[in-house]
Design a protein around this motif. Structure first.
Motif, PDB file in Angstrom:
ATOM      1  N   TYR A 275      37.957  37.496  35.274  1.00  0.00           N
ATOM      2  CA  TYR A 275      38.077  38.945  35.173  1.00  0.00           C
ATOM      3  C   TYR A 275      36.890  39.660  35.807  1.00  0.00           C
ATOM      4  O   TYR A 275      36.906  40.870  35.980  1.00  0.00           O
ATOM      5  CB  TYR A 275      38.213  39.368  33.710  1.00  0.00           C
ATOM      6  N   LYS A 276      35.839  38.900  36.164  1.00  0.00           N
ATOM      7  CA  LYS A 276      34.663  39.485  36.811  1.00  0.00           C
ATOM      8  C   LYS A 276      34.880  39.708  38.307  1.00  0.00           C
ATOM      9  O   LYS A 276      33.991  40.183  39.001  1.00  0.00           O
ATOM     10  CB  LYS A 276      33.454  38.576  36.618  1.00  0.00           C
ATOM     11  N   GLY A 277      36.038  39.321  38.816  1.00  0.00           N
ATOM     12  CA  GLY A 277      36.297  39.450  40.239  1.00  0.00           C
ATOM     13  C   GLY A 277      37.783  39.463  40.514  1.00  0.00           C
ATOM     14  O   GLY A 277      38.574  39.870  39.672  1.00  0.00           O
ATOM     15  N   ASN A 278      38.180  38.985  41.697  1.00  0.00           N
ATOM     16  CA  ASN A 278      39.572  39.033  42.129  1.00  0.00           C
ATOM     17  C   ASN A 278      40.112  40.462  42.009  1.00  0.00           C
ATOM     18  O   ASN A 278      41.155  40.714  41.422  1.00  0.00           O
ATOM     19  CB  ASN A 278      40.435  38.055  41.327  1.00  0.00           C
ATOM     20  N   PHE A 279      39.366  41.398  42.579  1.00  0.00           N
ATOM     21  CA  PHE A 279      39.703  42.817  42.475  1.00  0.00           C
ATOM     22  C   PHE A 279      40.749  43.269  43.493  1.00  0.00           C
ATOM     23  O   PHE A 279      41.269  44.369  43.392  1.00  0.00           O
ATOM     24  CB  PHE A 279      38.446  43.676  42.670  1.00  0.00           C
ATOM     25  N   GLY A 280      41.033  42.452  44.500  1.00  0.00           N
ATOM     26  CA  GLY A 280      41.960  42.845  45.556  1.00  0.00           C
ATOM     27  C   GLY A 280      43.329  43.219  45.023  1.00  0.00           C
ATOM     28  O   GLY A 280      43.817  42.612  44.064  1.00  0.00           O
ATOM     29  N   ASN A 281      43.957  44.195  45.637  1.00  0.00           N
ATOM     30  CA  ASN A 281      45.283  44.639  45.218  1.00  0.00           C
ATOM     31  C   ASN A 281      46.347  44.087  46.156  1.00  0.00           C
ATOM     32  O   ASN A 281      47.059  43.164  45.811  1.00  0.00           O
ATOM     33  CB  ASN A 281      45.314  46.162  45.165  1.00  0.00           C
ATOM     34  N   MET A 282      46.436  44.637  47.363  1.00  0.00           N
ATOM     35  CA  MET A 282      47.336  44.048  48.355  1.00  0.00           C
ATOM     36  C   MET A 282      46.645  42.863  49.035  1.00  0.00           C
ATOM     37  O   MET A 282      47.207  41.782  49.122  1.00  0.00           O
ATOM     38  CB  MET A 282      47.744  45.091  49.398  1.00  0.00           C
ATOM     39  N   PHE A 283      45.419  43.063  49.495  1.00  0.00           N
ATOM     40  CA  PHE A 283      44.684  42.018  50.194  1.00  0.00           C
ATOM     41  C   PHE A 283      43.655  41.352  49.288  1.00  0.00           C
ATOM     42  O   PHE A 283      42.822  42.028  48.684  1.00  0.00           O
ATOM     43  CB  PHE A 283      43.961  42.605  51.413  1.00  0.00           C
ATOM     44  N   PHE A 284      43.711  40.035  49.224  1.00  0.00           N
ATOM     45  CA  PHE A 284      42.697  39.268  48.497  1.00  0.00           C
ATOM     46  C   PHE A 284      41.469  39.030  49.375  1.00  0.00           C
ATOM     47  O   PHE A 284      40.391  38.699  48.878  1.00  0.00           O
ATOM     48  CB  PHE A 284      43.275  37.918  48.057  1.00  0.00           C
ATOM     49  N   ILE A 285      41.624  39.245  50.667  1.00  0.00           N
ATOM     50  CA  ILE A 285      40.548  38.934  51.610  1.00  0.00           C
ATOM     51  C   ILE A 285      39.285  39.744  51.334  1.00  0.00           C
ATOM     52  O   ILE A 285      38.180  39.313  51.641  1.00  0.00           O
ATOM     53  CB  ILE A 285      41.027  39.140  53.070  1.00  0.00           C
ATOM     54  N   TRP A 286      39.430  40.924  50.720  1.00  0.00           N
ATOM     55  CA  TRP A 286      38.233  41.707  50.373  1.00  0.00           C
ATOM     56  C   TRP A 286      37.341  40.909  49.425  1.00  0.00           C
ATOM     57  O   TRP A 286      36.111  40.953  49.523  1.00  0.00           O
ATOM     58  CB  TRP A 286      38.608  43.039  49.730  1.00  0.00           C
ATOM     59  N   ASP A 287      37.951  40.198  48.489  1.00  0.00           N
ATOM     60  CA  ASP A 287      37.167  39.408  47.528  1.00  0.00           C
ATOM     61  C   ASP A 287      36.431  38.267  48.221  1.00  0.00           C
ATOM     62  O   ASP A 287      35.347  37.872  47.787  1.00  0.00           O
ATOM     63  CB  ASP A 287      38.082  38.853  46.438  1.00  0.00           C
ATOM     64  N   LEU A 288      37.027  37.735  49.279  1.00  0.00           N
ATOM     65  CA  LEU A 288      36.350  36.671  50.017  1.00  0.00           C
ATOM     66  C   LEU A 288      35.171  37.230  50.805  1.00  0.00           C
ATOM     67  O   LEU A 288      34.098  36.637  50.850  1.00  0.00           O
ATOM     68  CB  LEU A 288      37.331  35.976  50.968  1.00  0.00           C
ATOM     69  N   ILE A 289      35.375  38.379  51.425  1.00  0.00           N
ATOM     70  CA  ILE A 289      34.322  39.003  52.224  1.00  0.00           C
ATOM     71  C   ILE A 289      33.121  39.385  51.356  1.00  0.00           C
ATOM     72  O   ILE A 289      31.967  39.154  51.730  1.00  0.00           O
ATOM     73  CB  ILE A 289      34.864  40.245  52.960  1.00  0.00           C
TER      74      ILE A 289
END
Length: 363
Positions: A275-289
């Protein structure tokens, strides 16, 4: 579940600067392509159009996703989830009322009202700007809209987790002890009213990017709705060998049940919930970046808030206008910010920027 996460201001500043580059990237690439090809579409008289031949029913589908289409899909899938017992005994009268009101109110009243008054107000604020960007080719407009919309929501979502002042406006979405269509729109009304990308989409539509906004909105609605579903439709991509390469790309590009369910877990102690991350909505790639993501290809055993007191539906919907009567609740008068729990130090980032770690295969 400790709900908010302290993040050093230096990290937020760094990620903000990276975001500025990401916002401008599709625009820069567009003009680079114009330079290489020698084209100058802004000099041509043009009106907003799709820029490609699409069957009439395709456009109709995306148009209707924002009216009856997506709600119809959600209701059908929700019935399937309910009929096979995904909600078990967790969908009490209070939870059911909250989910239904949050489903109807934004779609029928709030968002249409914001769009209507926004498009009425913009001609007075920017009288000469209507359709000023209608010359932008559809696919470039699509790329610009996709980044602008979803990256803005990533930050809106992330800050509501990382700033205790904002957490209680987003808490309603995480209080559900289940995942499914029923809770997809479950949000405090103030969180929804200030949903930053609603205003961004209205403004860009006025400026001439209506068709890209339409298609981005439709695709995003399908992806985010599917990511909240209790149906683990992504599991075959991890368990069937020939689908593994597709799954590897998919889980890094968009939100899936595995990555988004982790965000709704009631704990991070099991190595699955995050719950401290995985904030992406459509794109998960933001969380990777930005290094805020984790990929495990597993699904949490439990969802929601460990300190959830099943606050009244109206308090969850309308806090701080109406407050809960439940003693010790975050939503009560003078209630604690995080359920009375002490904030723990931020854990090390699990996914390094632009690289995900798959720590376990699907079960």
């Amino acid at each position: 579940m400790t709900t908010t996460v302290k993040t050093p201001s230096r990290a937020i500043l760094r990620d903000s600067l990276i975001s500025i580059l990401l916002y401008t990237l599709p625009i820069g690439l567009m003009f680079l392509s114009f330079y290489i090809s020698g084209s100058k579409p802004w000099l041509q008289a043009s009106s907003e159009h799709l820029g490609f031949r699409a069957p009439a029913f395709v456009e109709a589908v995306f148009n209707n996703l924002k009216t009856w289409g997506l709600p119809a899909i959600m209701v059908v899938v929700g019935i399937v989830e309910f009929s096979v017992g995904f909600y078990e005994n967790k969908w009490t009268k209070n939870e059911r009322t909250l989910d239904i009101v949050c489903f109807i109110l934004p779609k029928v009243v709030l968002r249409p009202m914001i769009a209507y008054f926004g498009l009425k107000l913009l001609p007075f604020i920017l009288p000469d700007a209507k359709n000023i960007f209608a010359w932008v080719p559809f696919w470039w407009g699509f790329a610009i809209m996709a980044v602008a919309d979803d990256l803005t929501q990533y930050w809106y979502h992330r800050l509501h987790h990382q700033l205790p002042l904002l957490w209680r406006f987003h808490r309603t979405h995480h209080s559900a002890p289940y995942m499914g269509m029923a809770m997809t729109s479950r949000q405090n009304i103030i969180y929804t009213a200030f949903f930053s990308q609603i205003y961004l989409t209205v403004a860009l539509t006025y400026l001439g990017l209506g068709y890209p906004a339409l298609f981005v909105g439709g695709i995003k609605s399908l992806i985010t709705t599917a990511a909240h579903s209790s149906i683990k439709w992504d599991k075959p991509f991890y368990t069937i060998r020939w689908l593994n390469p597709i799954g590897w790309v998919m889980e890094r590009l968009i939100s899936t049940p595995a990555t988004h369910h982790a965000h709704h877990a009631d704990t991070s102690d099991d190595g699955v919930g995050y719950y401290k991350g995985n904030f992406g909505n459509m794109f998960f790639i933001w969380d990777l970046i930005f290094g805020t993501g984790i990929i495990t290809r597993q699904y949490p055993a439990a969802y929601g808030l460990k300190h959830y007191k099943e606050e009244e539906w109206y308090a969850q919907l309308l806090w701080p206008i109406f407050k809960s009567k439940k003693e010790g609740s975050e939503l009560a008068q003078n209630g604690p910010v995080v359920g009375g729990e002490e904030e723990e130090a931020p854990a090390p980032v699990v996914v390094q920027p632009v690289a995900a770690i798959v720590r376990a295969e699907a079960v």
